[in-house]
Design a protein around this motif. Structure first.
Motif, short mmCIF file in Angstrom:
data_model
loop_
_atom_site.label_atom_id
_atom_site.label_comp_id
_atom_site.label_asym_id
_atom_site.label_seq_id
_atom_site.Cartn_x
_atom_site.Cartn_y
_atom_site.Cartn_z
N ARG A 1 0.65 -1.50 -0.30
CA ARG A 1 -0.22 0.12 -0.25
C ARG A 1 0.98 1.03 0.52
NH1 ARG A 1 0.36 0.92 5.70
NH2 ARG A 1 0.54 -1.26 7.04
N GLY A 2 -0.21 2.23 0.43
CA GLY A 2 1.02 3.84 -0.07
C GLY A 2 2.56 4.38 -0.86
N LEU A 3 3.07 4.33 -0.41
CA LEU A 3 3.76 4.96 -2.30
C LEU A 3 4.28 4.48 -2.48
CD1 LEU A 3 5.59 6.60 -2.60
CD2 LEU A 3 7.74 6.57 -1.12
N ALA B 1 6.54 -11.31 4.77
CA ALA B 1 7.65 -11.18 5.19
C ALA B 1 7.87 -9.48 6.25
CB ALA B 1 9.52 -11.38 4.23
N ALA B 2 8.47 -10.12 7.30
CA ALA B 2 8.70 -8.38 8.71
C ALA B 2 10.04 -8.03 8.09
CB ALA B 2 8.43 -8.90 9.66
N ILE B 3 10.26 -6.93 7.19
CA ILE B 3 11.37 -5.90 7.95
C ILE B 3 11.90 -6.20 9.44
CG2 ILE B 3 12.75 -4.20 6.91
CD1 ILE B 3 12.49 -6.45 5.20
N GLY B 4 13.16 -6.10 9.48
CA GLY B 4 13.24 -6.11 11.37
C GLY B 4 13.47 -7.70 11.25
N ALA C 1 8.36 1.38 6.17
CA ALA C 1 9.44 1.74 7.10
C ALA C 1 8.13 1.80 8.27
CB ALA C 1 9.33 3.27 7.21
N VAL C 2 8.28 2.07 9.44
CA VAL C 2 7.13 2.38 10.39
C VAL C 2 7.53 3.40 10.94
CG1 VAL C 2 6.49 -0.47 10.92
CG2 VAL C 2 8.49 0.86 12.28
N ALA C 3 6.17 4.58 11.72
CA ALA C 3 5.89 5.46 12.16
C ALA C 3 5.82 5.62 14.39
CB ALA C 3 5.90 6.56 12.08
N ALA D 1 13.53 11.68 -0.14
CA ALA D 1 13.06 12.26 0.89
C ALA D 1 12.26 13.39 0.71
CB ALA D 1 14.32 12.91 2.15
N PRO D 2 10.57 12.36 1.25
CA PRO D 2 9.61 13.20 1.27
C PRO D 2 9.06 14.14 2.01
CG PRO D 2 9.80 10.53 0.93
CD PRO D 2 10.10 11.23 1.10
N GLY D 3 8.34 14.64 1.64
CA GLY D 3 7.59 15.68 3.24
C GLY D 3 6.69 14.76 2.84
N THR E 1 -1.19 9.07 3.56
CA THR E 1 -0.99 7.99 2.54
C THR E 1 -1.07 7.28 3.67
OG1 THR E 1 1.00 7.44 3.66
CG2 THR E 1 1.46 7.38 2.20
N ASP E 2 -1.38 6.24 4.78
CA ASP E 2 -1.82 5.64 5.91
C ASP E 2 -0.89 5.75 7.26
OD1 ASP E 2 -3.70 4.21 4.31
OD2 ASP E 2 -2.41 2.39 4.61
N MET E 3 -0.01 6.53 6.43
CA MET E 3 1.13 6.57 7.95
C MET E 3 1.04 7.89 8.14
SD MET E 3 5.21 6.19 7.51
CE MET E 3 6.23 4.61 7.59
N1 LIG Z 1 3.75 8.85 4.64
C1 LIG Z 1 4.46 9.89 4.99
O1 LIG Z 1 4.41 11.25 5.74
C2 LIG Z 1 5.33 9.88 4.47
C3 LIG Z 1 6.74 10.93 4.82
C4 LIG Z 1 8.45 10.57 4.33
C5 LIG Z 1 8.70 9.79 3.81
N2 LIG Z 1 7.63 8.55 4.61
C6 LIG Z 1 8.02 7.37 4.06
O2 LIG Z 1 7.89 6.43 2.43
C7 LIG Z 1 7.65 5.11 2.96
C8 LIG Z 1 6.44 4.70 2.54
O3 LIG Z 1 5.67 5.14 3.27
P1 LIG Z 1 4.10 5.30 3.25
O4 LIG Z 1 3.42 6.56 3.88
O5 LIG Z 1 3.70 4.22 2.24
O6 LIG Z 1 3.83 3.94 4.36
P2 LIG Z 1 2.10 3.69 4.53
O7 LIG Z 1 1.23 4.04 4.11
O8 LIG Z 1 1.94 2.89 6.22
O9 LIG Z 1 2.96 1.52 4.10
C9 LIG Z 1 4.01 1.10 5.09
C10 LIG Z 1 4.10 0.02 3.98
O10 LIG Z 1 5.50 -0.57 4.52
C11 LIG Z 1 4.88 -2.24 5.16
N3 LIG Z 1 5.90 -2.60 6.50
C12 LIG Z 1 5.32 -1.62 7.27
N4 LIG Z 1 6.26 -1.67 8.29
C13 LIG Z 1 6.74 -3.36 7.58
C14 LIG Z 1 7.81 -4.40 7.65
N5 LIG Z 1 7.98 -4.08 9.14
N6 LIG Z 1 7.91 -5.00 7.29
C15 LIG Z 1 7.71 -5.43 6.10
N7 LIG Z 1 6.88 -4.58 5.40
C16 LIG Z 1 6.20 -3.55 5.91
C17 LIG Z 1 3.06 -1.76 5.00
O11 LIG Z 1 2.72 -3.67 5.02
P3 LIG Z 1 1.87 -4.03 6.37
O12 LIG Z 1 2.53 -3.18 7.33
O13 LIG Z 1 1.10 -4.78 5.69
O14 LIG Z 1 3.94 -4.73 6.91
C18 LIG Z 1 2.86 -0.85 3.77
O15 LIG Z 1 3.08 -1.94 2.80
C19 LIG Z 1 8.76 5.02 4.25
O16 LIG Z 1 10.14 4.37 3.96
C20 LIG Z 1 7.97 6.33 4.69
O17 LIG Z 1 8.75 6.34 6.25
C21 LIG Z 1 6.54 8.90 4.56
#
Ligand SMILES: NC(=O)c1ccc[n+]([C@@H]2O[C@H](COP(=O)([O-])OP(=O)(O)OC[C@H]3O[C@@H](n4cnc5c(N)ncnc54)[C@H](OP(=O)(O)O)[C@@H]3O)[C@@H](O)[C@H]2O)c1
Length: 248
Positions: A15-17, A60-63, A92-94, A185-187, A191-193
């Motif tokens: 999902r997301g990015l 698979a779980a990264i980490g 990534a997780v936040a 490096a996005p701002g 997304t869900d995050m």
């Molecule tokens: N959204 C923002 O505002 C923002 C801003 C700057 C940078 N970013 C960066 O952009 C990237 C993508 O973020 P996003 O906003 O698309 O996040 P997101 O919508 O929360 O999606 C995260 C994705 O990573 C997976 N994931 C999370 N933890 C994982 C783990 N331990 N192992 C494997 N997969 C895992 C999730 O699937 P599961 O949960 O099923 O594992 C999901 O597919 C990240 O690196 C984030 O730090 C985001």
């Protein structure tokens, strides 16, 4: 199977990015391998549409070092004679919480997934790329919070700053082998995050952004595609910002 097809590995593509990048990768003709902890209907639909030789998803779980290794082993078997051109460390997780009260276990998990998981995945990919002698690309999805900081995101900020350091060091290590390593490096993205942002925080971010809105995944994915391309072959060790100008 088209043996000339290049493969791209991206973590967190459900999902997301990550999912948006996968859509672009298909448009560009790549085969894609991804992992996440859970499947999503969008990812399942893509597998049905493109077939399992074009899209591999591994739970698979990264980490978790063992799960990372199992994921990469599955990728190599799936890729067969095809070249693994790139790794995109996107998962990534936040977790929001001021450091003084955030349990250590939560901070540790953030560093484990965002930084150490990316470092270990890079090691696996580099061992493969160096052996294949065909160059390659590593792209680390960072965040402006790695350089700017943000209240309540200390561990996340540290993980992304560490990722940018990893980018610079690896770029030096493997440049002579025509492997480029960059951070994107996005701002703040829709997304869900970022769904947990309060209305007040959203309004403040938009107000401080010269372009007057939050970013979307479609603002970031074209830059990732460019970094994968031949034309980006002389760009390495950089952190490239896509943030509507908020950090300028
Ligand atoms: N959204 C923002 O505002 C923002 C801003 C700057 C940078 N970013 C960066 O952009 C990237 C993508 O973020 P996003 O906003 O698309 O996040 P997101 O919508 O929360 O999606 C995260 C994705 O990573 C997976 N994931 C999370 N933890 C994982 C783990 N331990 N192992 C494997 N997969 C895992 C999730 O699937 P599961 O949960 O099923 O594992 C999901 O597919 C990240 O690196 C984030 O730090 C985001």
């Amino acid at each position: 199977m088209n043996q000339q097809q290049k493969c791209v590995v991206i973590t967190g593509g459900s999902r997301g990015l990550g999912l948006a990048i996968i859509h672009r990768l298909f448009e560009a003709g790549y085969a894609v391998a991804t992992c996440s902890r859970h499947p999503t209907p969008e990812l399942q639909a893509l597998i049905e549409q493109h077939g399992s030789s074009s899209l591999l998803w591994v739970p698979a779980a990264i980490g978790d070092e063992a799960e990372e290794a199992a994921f990469f082993a599955a990728v190599i078997e799936w890729a067969g004679p095809r070249t693994v051109h790139a790794l995109i460390n996107n998962a990534a997780v936040a977790q929001d919480g001021i450091l003084a009260t955030l349990p250590n276990v939560d901070s540790t998990r953030i560093i484990e997934v965002n930084l150490l998981g990316s470092l270990r995945m890079s090691r696996l990919a580099l061992r493969h790329m160096l052996g294949a002698r065909r160059g390659g690309r590593i792209i680390n999805i960072s965040s402006i919070i790695g350089s700017r900081g943000y209240t309540g995101l200390a561990a996340y900020s540290a993980s992304k700053a560490g990722l940018d350091g990893l980018t610079r060091a690896l770029a030096r290590e493997v440049g002579r082998r025509q492997i480029t390593v960059n951070s994107v490096a996005p701002g703040y993205l829709e997304t869900d995050m970022s769904a947990g942002l309060e209305q007040r925080q959203r309004a403040q971010i938009i107000n401080r952004t010269p372009l007057g809105r939050l970013g979307t995944v479609h603002d970031v994915s074209p830059l990732v595609m460019f970094l994968l391309s031949e034309e980006a072959g002389f760009i390495t060790g950089q952190t490239l910002t896509v943030d509507g100008g908020i950090s300028c």
